[in-house]
Scaffold this motif. Structure first.
Motif, short mmCIF file in Angstrom:
data_model
loop_
_atom_site.label_atom_id
_atom_site.label_comp_id
_atom_site.label_asym_id
_atom_site.label_seq_id
_atom_site.Cartn_x
_atom_site.Cartn_y
_atom_site.Cartn_z
N ALA A 160 0.47 -1.55 0.21
CA ALA A 160 0.39 0.03 -0.36
C ALA A 160 1.01 1.30 -0.36
CB ALA A 160 -1.29 0.02 1.24
N TYR A 178 5.31 6.33 -4.35
CA TYR A 178 5.71 6.07 -5.68
C TYR A 178 4.35 7.10 -6.73
CZ TYR A 178 10.04 3.54 -4.59
OH TYR A 178 11.02 3.12 -3.80
N ALA A 179 3.77 7.94 -6.85
CA ALA A 179 2.88 8.09 -6.91
C ALA A 179 3.08 8.43 -8.36
CB ALA A 179 2.27 9.19 -6.18
N ALA A 238 1.76 3.43 -3.59
CA ALA A 238 0.91 4.85 -4.02
C ALA A 238 1.53 5.59 -3.65
CB ALA A 238 -0.37 4.31 -3.78
N ARG A 239 1.63 6.15 -1.45
CA ARG A 239 2.63 6.92 -1.23
C ARG A 239 3.54 7.87 -1.98
NH1 ARG A 239 3.32 7.72 5.23
NH2 ARG A 239 4.19 9.62 5.21
N ALA A 276 -2.44 3.56 -11.79
CA ALA A 276 -3.33 3.44 -10.91
C ALA A 276 -2.98 1.97 -9.87
CB ALA A 276 -4.47 3.13 -11.62
N TYR A 277 -3.51 2.37 -8.68
CA TYR A 277 -2.94 1.95 -7.14
C TYR A 277 -4.09 1.03 -6.99
CZ TYR A 277 1.65 3.30 -7.82
OH TYR A 277 3.39 3.45 -8.10
#
Length: 66
Positions: free
Chosen positions: A16, A22-23, A19-20, A28-29
């Motif tokens: 999880a 490697y945004a 996403a933070r 799409a995560y």
């Protein structure tokens, strides 16, 4: 791997935190809600192992068993 994901050629499960940290607007995560919890593990090159690395590994192991 990230460039391959960004082109849409592949998909890959990630933690999880990805996403933070490697945004990217081109990735799409999507949460996988029914997957079992993932586990982390420490790895390092044995040729570069130092007492500091071993101490960190011991501390991480200790905290994981608390």
């Amino acid at each position: 791997m990230i460039p391959i994901l960004a082109t849409g050629e592949a998909v890959s499960p990630v933690h999880a935190q990805a996403a933070r940290y490697y945004a990217r607007p081109d990735i799409a995560y999507v949460p996988i809600r029914d997957a079992p919890p993932a586990r982390w593990g420490l790895i390092w090159r044995t040729g570069n192992e130092t007492e500091l690395v071993r101490s960190f590994a011991r501390a991480a192991h200790h905290l994981s068993s608390v």
